[in-house]
Design a protein around this motif. Sequence first.
Motif, PDB file in Angstrom:
ATOM      1  N   LEU A   1      74.717  36.497  76.551  1.00 40.51           N
ATOM      2  CA  LEU A   1      76.066  35.936  76.412  1.00 40.51           C
ATOM      3  C   LEU A   1      76.859  36.549  75.270  1.00 40.51           C
ATOM      4  CD1 LEU A   1      75.134  32.122  76.516  1.00 40.51           C
ATOM      5  CD2 LEU A   1      75.458  33.645  78.448  1.00 40.51           C
ATOM      6  N   GLY A   2      76.150  37.162  74.330  1.00 43.48           N
ATOM      7  CA  GLY A   2      76.822  37.631  73.121  1.00 43.48           C
ATOM      8  C   GLY A   2      77.007  36.524  72.102  1.00 43.48           C
ATOM      9  N   GLN A   3      76.417  35.352  72.375  1.00 44.19           N
ATOM     10  CA  GLN A   3      76.468  34.200  71.467  1.00 44.19           C
ATOM     11  C   GLN A   3      75.081  33.571  71.450  1.00 44.19           C
ATOM     12  OE1 GLN A   3      78.927  33.052  69.601  1.00 44.19           O
ATOM     13  NE2 GLN A   3      80.791  33.964  70.425  1.00 44.19           N
ATOM     14  N   SER A   4      74.511  33.400  70.266  1.00 41.50           N
ATOM     15  CA  SER A   4      73.172  32.812  70.199  1.00 41.50           C
ATOM     16  C   SER A   4      73.197  31.302  70.289  1.00 41.50           C
ATOM     17  CB  SER A   4      72.477  33.233  68.900  1.00 41.50           C
ATOM     18  OG  SER A   4      73.128  32.659  67.782  1.00 41.50           O
ATOM     19  N   ILE A   5      74.373  30.707  70.088  1.00 41.09           N
ATOM     20  CA  ILE A   5      74.503  29.252  70.066  1.00 41.09           C
ATOM     21  C   ILE A   5      75.956  28.905  70.374  1.00 41.09           C
ATOM     22  CG2 ILE A   5      75.056  29.123  67.601  1.00 41.09           C
ATOM     23  CD1 ILE A   5      73.258  26.642  67.428  1.00 41.09           C
ATOM     24  N   GLU A   6      76.199  27.711  70.861  1.00 37.74           N
ATOM     25  CA  GLU A   6      77.584  27.316  71.137  1.00 37.74           C
ATOM     26  C   GLU A   6      78.417  27.430  69.863  1.00 37.74           C
ATOM     27  OE1 GLU A   6      80.201  23.718  73.147  1.00 37.74           O
ATOM     28  OE2 GLU A   6      78.097  23.355  72.648  1.00 37.74           O
ATOM     29  N   PRO A   7      79.500  28.168  69.910  1.00 37.31           N
ATOM     30  CA  PRO A   7      80.273  28.452  68.687  1.00 37.31           C
ATOM     31  C   PRO A   7      81.196  27.313  68.273  1.00 37.31           C
ATOM     32  CG  PRO A   7      81.272  29.589  70.541  1.00 37.31           C
ATOM     33  CD  PRO A   7      80.038  28.904  71.074  1.00 37.31           C
ATOM     34  N   ILE A   8      80.603  26.240  67.782  1.00 39.89           N
ATOM     35  CA  ILE A   8      81.384  25.115  67.270  1.00 39.89           C
ATOM     36  C   ILE A   8      80.900  24.799  65.855  1.00 39.89           C
ATOM     37  CG2 ILE A   8      81.899  24.151  69.546  1.00 39.89           C
ATOM     38  CD1 ILE A   8      79.647  22.118  69.087  1.00 39.89           C
ATOM     39  N   PRO A   9      81.770  24.281  64.998  1.00 35.69           N
ATOM     40  CA  PRO A   9      81.403  24.044  63.594  1.00 35.69           C
ATOM     41  C   PRO A   9      80.197  23.124  63.430  1.00 35.69           C
ATOM     42  CG  PRO A   9      83.782  23.828  63.892  1.00 35.69           C
ATOM     43  CD  PRO A   9      83.188  23.958  65.259  1.00 35.69           C
ATOM     44  N   GLU A  10      80.061  22.134  64.314  1.00 37.82           N
ATOM     45  CA  GLU A  10      78.990  21.139  64.169  1.00 37.82           C
ATOM     46  C   GLU A  10      77.587  21.734  64.324  1.00 37.82           C
ATOM     47  OE1 GLU A  10      82.660  19.009  65.639  1.00 37.82           O
ATOM     48  OE2 GLU A  10      81.611  20.873  66.111  1.00 37.82           O
ATOM     49  N   LEU A  11      77.492  22.911  64.933  1.00 36.69           N
ATOM     50  CA  LEU A  11      76.180  23.532  65.138  1.00 36.69           C
ATOM     51  C   LEU A  11      75.941  24.726  64.215  1.00 36.69           C
ATOM     52  CD1 LEU A  11      75.954  23.512  69.061  1.00 36.69           C
ATOM     53  CD2 LEU A  11      75.052  21.830  67.441  1.00 36.69           C
ATOM     54  N   LYS A  12      76.946  25.096  63.443  1.00 37.93           N
ATOM     55  CA  LYS A  12      76.821  26.268  62.581  1.00 37.93           C
ATOM     56  C   LYS A  12      75.721  26.059  61.538  1.00 37.93           C
ATOM     57  CE  LYS A  12      79.605  29.470  59.840  1.00 37.93           C
ATOM     58  NZ  LYS A  12      80.958  29.759  59.263  1.00 37.93           N
ATOM     59  N   ASN A  13      74.877  27.076  61.409  1.00 36.98           N
ATOM     60  CA  ASN A  13      73.769  27.064  60.435  1.00 36.98           C
ATOM     61  C   ASN A  13      72.781  25.922  60.679  1.00 36.98           C
ATOM     62  OD1 ASN A  13      74.898  29.287  59.038  1.00 36.98           O
ATOM     63  ND2 ASN A  13      76.270  27.899  57.923  1.00 36.98           N
ATOM     64  N   ARG A  14      72.695  25.477  61.909  1.00 41.34           N
ATOM     65  CA  ARG A  14      71.739  24.426  62.262  1.00 41.34           C
ATOM     66  C   ARG A  14      70.898  24.863  63.449  1.00 41.34           C
ATOM     67  NH1 ARG A  14      74.320  19.170  63.987  1.00 41.34           N
ATOM     68  NH2 ARG A  14      72.175  18.384  63.798  1.00 41.34           N
ATOM     69  N   ASP A  15      69.724  24.266  63.563  1.00 37.98           N
ATOM     70  CA  ASP A  15      68.887  24.397  64.750  1.00 37.98           C
ATOM     71  C   ASP A  15      68.577  22.975  65.192  1.00 37.98           C
ATOM     72  OD1 ASP A  15      66.906  24.687  66.663  1.00 37.98           O
ATOM     73  OD2 ASP A  15      65.874  26.314  65.615  1.00 37.98           O
ATOM     74  N   ILE A  16      69.413  22.433  66.064  1.00 35.81           N
ATOM     75  CA  ILE A  16      69.254  21.019  66.403  1.00 35.81           C
ATOM     76  C   ILE A  16      67.973  20.756  67.188  1.00 35.81           C
ATOM     77  CG2 ILE A  16      71.735  20.541  66.348  1.00 35.81           C
ATOM     78  CD1 ILE A  16      71.551  20.291  69.439  1.00 35.81           C
ATOM     79  N   LEU A  17      67.486  21.779  67.899  1.00 35.69           N
ATOM     80  CA  LEU A  17      66.237  21.566  68.616  1.00 35.69           C
ATOM     81  C   LEU A  17      65.089  21.380  67.625  1.00 35.69           C
ATOM     82  CD1 LEU A  17      64.565  21.282  71.090  1.00 35.69           C
ATOM     83  CD2 LEU A  17      64.621  23.763  71.413  1.00 35.69           C
TER      84      LEU A  17
END
Length: 388
Positions: A95-111
């Motif tokens: 996808l060219g994105q490792s994670i959904e590009p939203i502020p709430e997930l930045k620098n986090r690994d929610i899994l």
Amino acid sequence: MFKLFRIKRGLILLVSSLIITILVILVTSKISTATQRHEVRGVWLTNVDSQVLFSSQNLKNALNRLNKLNFNTIYPTVWNGGYTLYPSSVAQKVLGQSIEPIPELKNRDILQEVIKEGHKKGLTVIPWFEYGFMTPIDSELAKRHPDWLTNRYDGTKIDSDNQAWLNPFHPEVQQFMIDLIMEAVARYDLDGIQLDDHFSLPSEFGYDDYTVGMYTKELKGLVPSKDFYETFWVRWRADKINEFMKNLSAKIKAVKPGCIISISPNPLHFSLPASLQDWFTWERREYISEIVLQVYRSDLPRFVTELERAEVDLAKTHLPVSVGILSGLKSASLPINQIESQVEEVRQHGLAGVSFFFYESLWNWSDEAPIVREKVIQRMFPNSVSRG
């Protein structure tokens, strides 16, 4: 005369004994329902209409609450809207994105967060690949790989919910899905993975050039029916998805033998003709290890009818079959007494447990105050039990 008295006395004692026995059975049944030793008590954690995953503190608060209320299983969404909600090298490559590009997930690994916090609370954590083969038409996935999308007979690519569908028969799509799921299985200390009704294909789709070419090559002289419900055309496509599920299941078991392979499908009489999802074959052939059947019915008799279908009776002798219960939507609240009645029916039918869709609606968007709903949940789950 004395003999007659003895006979009458004997009959009275017999009837009294039967009444006592029945009362004991009824009371024991009620007690056993209240003190289940094993029962799946699950809930789906979403990233839509809910903030539970969007901060570490929200997540901790939610898991504390669920633990306090004697839940034992969580299904957090990790694949939604064409993005992963955790950092994925597979997603980065495709996808060219490792994670959904939203502020709430930045620098986090929610899994990682949900597994760590969930396991602290003794919760079974089964990440939910919610979108399956579905993706928004404007997603990076759809834009970068338009040849991966399938279409209707008339060439249109968007369903009634404005979503596009990846072609589950395309080898590159299959490899992407395998890579995505296997990455999570191998990298994280998860207890299982869950696929749902989107791990399928609406039957009106499948008329793309790749699939039609495969069909005509395998079946000389035949072309797919214009009628997408035509029995053989449905069966051929469903069998292709069955083959893919067999392959995926084998790969998961090879890497992590104890991994729960959970599915949450619609009832079979709908899922097979409408979505080409033949979960009964998956269950019979042991591709899966858990079913959470979505029975989102407000009418109790209709709800019960779905629990009593033959395929459900057969499946529950083979593996744990729980029931997905709708606890409400933002646009449609549901009374907690309806939810409680459905839980009781699940128990009375000898099924493995329940999971609620979804966390936020267990407490909010209802005429009842959250504390009122919480007290009813406490009554439903008065003690802590393992999921079995």
